[in-house]
Write a protein that holds these residues in place. Sequence first.
Motif, PDB file in Angstrom:
ATOM      1  N   THR A 201       0.709  -1.088   0.041  1.00 10.47           N
ATOM      2  CA  THR A 201      -0.107  -0.069  -0.099  1.00 10.47           C
ATOM      3  C   THR A 201       0.831   1.262  -0.054  1.00 10.47           C
ATOM      4  O   THR A 201       0.454   2.428   0.406  1.00 10.47           O
ATOM      5  CB  THR A 201      -0.918   0.009   1.276  1.00 10.47           C
ATOM      6  OG1 THR A 201      -0.045  -0.005   2.207  1.00 10.47           O
ATOM      7  CG2 THR A 201      -1.862  -0.842   1.210  1.00 10.47           C
ATOM      8  N   ASP A 202       2.258   1.104  -0.266  1.00  7.82           N
ATOM      9  CA  ASP A 202       3.015   2.362  -0.159  1.00  7.82           C
ATOM     10  C   ASP A 202       3.043   3.086  -1.422  1.00  7.82           C
ATOM     11  O   ASP A 202       2.832   2.593  -2.532  1.00  7.82           O
ATOM     12  CB  ASP A 202       4.524   1.750   0.253  1.00  7.82           C
ATOM     13  CG  ASP A 202       4.891   0.789  -0.854  1.00  7.82           C
ATOM     14  OD1 ASP A 202       4.586  -0.369  -0.868  1.00  7.82           O
ATOM     15  OD2 ASP A 202       5.782   1.139  -1.672  1.00  7.82           O
ATOM     16  N   PRO A 203       3.459   4.246  -1.315  1.00  8.41           N
ATOM     17  CA  PRO A 203       3.558   5.238  -2.461  1.00  8.41           C
ATOM     18  C   PRO A 203       4.306   4.585  -3.762  1.00  8.41           C
ATOM     19  O   PRO A 203       3.723   4.799  -4.970  1.00  8.41           O
ATOM     20  CB  PRO A 203       4.319   6.609  -1.893  1.00  8.41           C
ATOM     21  CG  PRO A 203       4.048   6.357  -0.575  1.00  8.41           C
ATOM     22  CD  PRO A 203       3.879   5.149  -0.224  1.00  8.41           C
ATOM     23  N   TYR A 204       5.289   3.973  -3.629  1.00  8.15           N
ATOM     24  CA  TYR A 204       6.030   3.383  -4.561  1.00  8.15           C
ATOM     25  C   TYR A 204       5.461   2.421  -5.371  1.00  8.15           C
ATOM     26  O   TYR A 204       5.454   1.810  -6.516  1.00  8.15           O
ATOM     27  CB  TYR A 204       7.238   2.856  -4.105  1.00  8.15           C
ATOM     28  CG  TYR A 204       8.547   3.687  -4.099  1.00  8.15           C
ATOM     29  CD1 TYR A 204       8.483   4.949  -4.761  1.00  8.15           C
ATOM     30  CD2 TYR A 204       9.410   3.483  -3.132  1.00  8.15           C
ATOM     31  CE1 TYR A 204       9.544   5.985  -4.789  1.00  8.15           C
ATOM     32  CE2 TYR A 204      10.575   4.578  -3.125  1.00  8.15           C
ATOM     33  CZ  TYR A 204      10.684   5.677  -3.752  1.00  8.15           C
ATOM     34  OH  TYR A 204      11.406   6.655  -3.582  1.00  8.15           O
ATOM     35  N   ALA A 270       9.817  10.576  -8.065  1.00  9.17           N
ATOM     36  CA  ALA A 270       9.075   9.531  -7.166  1.00  9.17           C
ATOM     37  C   ALA A 270       9.689   9.615  -5.774  1.00  9.17           C
ATOM     38  O   ALA A 270       8.838   9.283  -4.719  1.00  9.17           O
ATOM     39  CB  ALA A 270       9.136   8.248  -7.688  1.00  9.17           C
ATOM     40  N   GLU A 271      10.906   9.820  -5.749  1.00  7.35           N
ATOM     41  CA  GLU A 271      11.768   9.773  -4.414  1.00  7.35           C
ATOM     42  C   GLU A 271      10.898  10.674  -3.386  1.00  7.35           C
ATOM     43  O   GLU A 271      10.545  10.546  -2.312  1.00  7.35           O
ATOM     44  CB  GLU A 271      13.180  10.198  -4.583  1.00  7.35           C
ATOM     45  CG  GLU A 271      14.174   9.139  -5.158  1.00  7.35           C
ATOM     46  CD  GLU A 271      14.021   9.060  -6.626  1.00  7.35           C
ATOM     47  OE1 GLU A 271      12.973   9.664  -7.606  1.00  7.35           O
ATOM     48  OE2 GLU A 271      15.002   8.541  -7.315  1.00  7.35           O
ATOM     49  N   GLU A 272      10.382  11.818  -4.093  1.00  6.58           N
ATOM     50  CA  GLU A 272       9.625  12.809  -3.109  1.00  6.58           C
ATOM     51  C   GLU A 272       8.232  12.175  -2.613  1.00  6.58           C
ATOM     52  O   GLU A 272       7.718  12.989  -1.670  1.00  6.58           O
ATOM     53  CB  GLU A 272       9.566  14.250  -3.915  1.00  6.58           C
ATOM     54  CG  GLU A 272      10.784  14.625  -4.072  1.00  6.58           C
ATOM     55  CD  GLU A 272      10.826  15.757  -5.246  1.00  6.58           C
ATOM     56  OE1 GLU A 272      10.061  16.652  -5.252  1.00  6.58           O
ATOM     57  OE2 GLU A 272      11.596  15.504  -6.521  1.00  6.58           O
ATOM     58  N   GLY A 277       3.517  14.981   2.582  1.00  6.26           N
ATOM     59  CA  GLY A 277       2.973  15.642   1.662  1.00  6.26           C
ATOM     60  C   GLY A 277       3.013  15.028   0.275  1.00  6.26           C
ATOM     61  O   GLY A 277       2.523  15.401  -0.892  1.00  6.26           O
ATOM     62  N   GLY A 278       3.836  14.196   0.115  1.00  3.43           N
ATOM     63  CA  GLY A 278       4.353  13.495  -1.026  1.00  3.43           C
ATOM     64  C   GLY A 278       3.082  12.662  -1.643  1.00  3.43           C
ATOM     65  O   GLY A 278       3.278  12.384  -2.851  1.00  3.43           O
ATOM     66  N   HIS A 279       2.174  12.393  -0.827  1.00  3.63           N
ATOM     67  CA  HIS A 279       1.164  11.703  -1.640  1.00  3.63           C
ATOM     68  C   HIS A 279       0.359  12.455  -2.831  1.00  3.63           C
ATOM     69  O   HIS A 279      -0.340  11.979  -3.566  1.00  3.63           O
ATOM     70  CB  HIS A 279       0.239  11.277  -0.626  1.00  3.63           C
ATOM     71  CG  HIS A 279      -0.429  12.350   0.110  1.00  3.63           C
ATOM     72  ND1 HIS A 279       0.123  13.005   1.031  1.00  3.63           N
ATOM     73  CD2 HIS A 279      -1.931  13.005  -0.197  1.00  3.63           C
ATOM     74  CE1 HIS A 279      -0.829  14.191   1.625  1.00  3.63           C
ATOM     75  NE2 HIS A 279      -1.908  14.061   0.740  1.00  3.63           N
ATOM     76  N   ILE A 280       0.598  13.843  -2.711  1.00  2.94           N
ATOM     77  CA  ILE A 280      -0.210  14.579  -3.688  1.00  2.94           C
ATOM     78  C   ILE A 280       0.252  14.119  -5.247  1.00  2.94           C
ATOM     79  O   ILE A 280      -0.490  14.331  -6.156  1.00  2.94           O
ATOM     80  CB  ILE A 280       0.458  16.213  -3.612  1.00  2.94           C
ATOM     81  CG1 ILE A 280       0.025  16.807  -2.100  1.00  2.94           C
ATOM     82  CG2 ILE A 280      -0.164  17.065  -4.644  1.00  2.94           C
ATOM     83  CD1 ILE A 280       0.650  18.100  -2.113  1.00  2.94           C
ATOM     84  N   LEU A 407      -4.278  22.286  -3.984  1.00  2.00           N
ATOM     85  CA  LEU A 407      -2.964  21.604  -3.690  1.00  2.00           C
ATOM     86  C   LEU A 407      -2.140  21.874  -4.934  1.00  2.00           C
ATOM     87  O   LEU A 407      -2.400  21.527  -5.954  1.00  2.00           O
ATOM     88  CB  LEU A 407      -3.562  20.220  -3.528  1.00  2.00           C
ATOM     89  CG  LEU A 407      -4.036  19.532  -2.228  1.00  2.00           C
ATOM     90  CD1 LEU A 407      -4.307  17.920  -2.383  1.00  2.00           C
ATOM     91  CD2 LEU A 407      -2.995  20.033  -1.074  1.00  2.00           C
ATOM     92  N   THR A 408      -0.829  21.950  -4.615  1.00  2.00           N
ATOM     93  CA  THR A 408       0.214  21.971  -5.320  1.00  2.00           C
ATOM     94  C   THR A 408       1.528  21.340  -4.941  1.00  2.00           C
ATOM     95  O   THR A 408       1.940  21.842  -3.791  1.00  2.00           O
ATOM     96  CB  THR A 408       0.584  23.313  -6.123  1.00  2.00           C
ATOM     97  OG1 THR A 408       1.552  23.201  -6.935  1.00  2.00           O
ATOM     98  CG2 THR A 408       0.664  24.638  -5.079  1.00  2.00           C
ATOM     99  N   PRO A 409       2.183  20.679  -5.691  1.00  2.00           N
ATOM    100  CA  PRO A 409       3.495  20.386  -5.087  1.00  2.00           C
ATOM    101  C   PRO A 409       4.407  21.353  -5.179  1.00  2.00           C
ATOM    102  O   PRO A 409       5.502  21.087  -4.433  1.00  2.00           O
ATOM    103  CB  PRO A 409       4.053  19.004  -5.919  1.00  2.00           C
ATOM    104  CG  PRO A 409       3.173  19.166  -7.288  1.00  2.00           C
ATOM    105  CD  PRO A 409       1.776  19.864  -6.775  1.00  2.00           C
ATOM    106  N   TYR A 410       4.297  22.555  -5.553  1.00  2.00           N
ATOM    107  CA  TYR A 410       5.321  23.697  -5.725  1.00  2.00           C
ATOM    108  C   TYR A 410       4.872  24.614  -4.672  1.00  2.00           C
ATOM    109  O   TYR A 410       5.415  25.850  -4.734  1.00  2.00           O
ATOM    110  CB  TYR A 410       5.107  24.105  -7.112  1.00  2.00           C
ATOM    111  CG  TYR A 410       5.006  23.372  -8.310  1.00  2.00           C
ATOM    112  CD1 TYR A 410       6.326  22.597  -8.589  1.00  2.00           C
ATOM    113  CD2 TYR A 410       4.143  23.082  -9.113  1.00  2.00           C
ATOM    114  CE1 TYR A 410       6.288  21.517  -9.584  1.00  2.00           C
ATOM    115  CE2 TYR A 410       4.152  22.130 -10.141  1.00  2.00           C
ATOM    116  CZ  TYR A 410       5.036  21.486 -10.288  1.00  2.00           C
ATOM    117  OH  TYR A 410       5.223  20.644 -11.356  1.00  2.00           O
TER     118      TYR A 410
END
Length: 472
Positions: A201-204, A270-272, A277-280, A407-410
């Motif tokens: 279930t992890d982000p990767y 992807a590392e981020e 908040g990386g799930h965004i 929401l923005t990753p920036y």
Amino acid sequence: MTTTLISGATVVNADGRQPADILICDGKIAALAEPGTVTDADEVIAADGQFALPGVIDVHVHFRDPGMTHKEDWLTGSQAAALGGVTTVFDMPNTVPPVDTVDHFRLKAAEAEAKCIVDYGIYGLLGEHNLDQLDALADAGVIGFKLFLGNTTGDLPCPSDGAVLEGFEILARSGLRCSIHAENSPILFWRQNRMKAAGRTDPYAHLAARTDVVAVEALTRSAVLAEWTGARIHIVHESCAASIPYIQWFKSRGVDMTVETLPQYLYLSAEEMLEPGGHILRMNPPIRQKSHQEPLWSALLDGTIDMLSTDHAPHAVDEKDGDTIWDMACGFPGVQTSLPLMLHAVSQGRMTLEDIARVMSAAPARAFGLFGRKGVLRVGADADIALVDPSAAHQISAAGLASRGKLTPYDGWTVKGNVRRTLVRGQTVAMDGKVVADPGCGQMVRPQMPPAAPRNTATTTEAIQSPDNRPW
Ligand code: DOR
Ligand code: ZN
């Protein structure tokens, strides 16, 4: 006749720049004049020290209207575009209902006509169930078609290869371009289900489901079918370094294929996804490992990848969250931040303003039959202009987004390069960070493609249904 004069700016096109005052009459560029030689106009915009770029054409946005307006609508989406120097957007058909019939096209067109403040094209859907609608959609005025080979928001079913081939045969006759979400759905679902069963279930896991071959296989299959039929295709959101040699090879064979990438594939990795908040960052195709960034930058700058768009994909903030990666909505907004991010790349010496004019305006206009009217600042063209100050610092913030998807990753990034004013057909729609246009001033654009060039017409799915068809 209304006239507007933009004085003091440097006019930038894909092929160079010149100091020139821009005289606009009735929405079109009437003159690019020696600075200071025109003094008389109804409206004068002093733009000393600024650069006038052709307005950005973003061929890939999801404005969610009709059907998912809690995420975005034509007004909020186009306000975000205007603030970001984007003067034309092409909206994707995975709305509710999807744009699979002329009635559904008209439904969307009515919403856009009432609300949109920049110019817009509307994609039709190429689905297995609506092959008999494609010609009518083309006649009704779609900008092109969209084929979802890979599953994403909206869960539109991926057509079988037989249906894709027949769809391409039909589109090859119309000459319109088909944008393709090039991921292999059977493979990604298979791998996703295997991982779910194993408890991942992890982000990767999202990236692992959609590993490089998922993109490469769908791209090459699309290009083979395009070459066979003569259909024009556009590969959306290219994320993967492994695709680049295939793109070069198919282009060298003469396949009429254009390709886009996105700022998020150039700037994020992807590392981020493991950071707070990386799930965004969950999106389709996935943002890949950092090692993909440099090859994608190079391919964009050498023309292998033709253009930059955004896949502006807003969702409500709570839809982006979830217990596991599988529960989090895919995509995030981008139409407001893409030009500032690319101006930042100019400030870093990565690219030039001419490159921006090429990959964000001229190339999209050429690919979709708009060049001359749009995509270039020259006499006779629409006065779609982004006035930018490449040396002004600008802080991106989620709260500052006009989009409903806040929401923005920036968020918190300070970029060098700011959009000062955006004009659509001579009308200022945004300036100094504020929207100044009324809903509904945008207009639909219709493509003027070169003559269609269908191939292998004796053996199309339609032709072989006749018992007299014996090409062998
Ligand atoms: O992440 C994505 N979101 N990728 C797509 O292809 C579609 C988009 C959406 O519509 O949300
Ligand atoms: Zn998309």
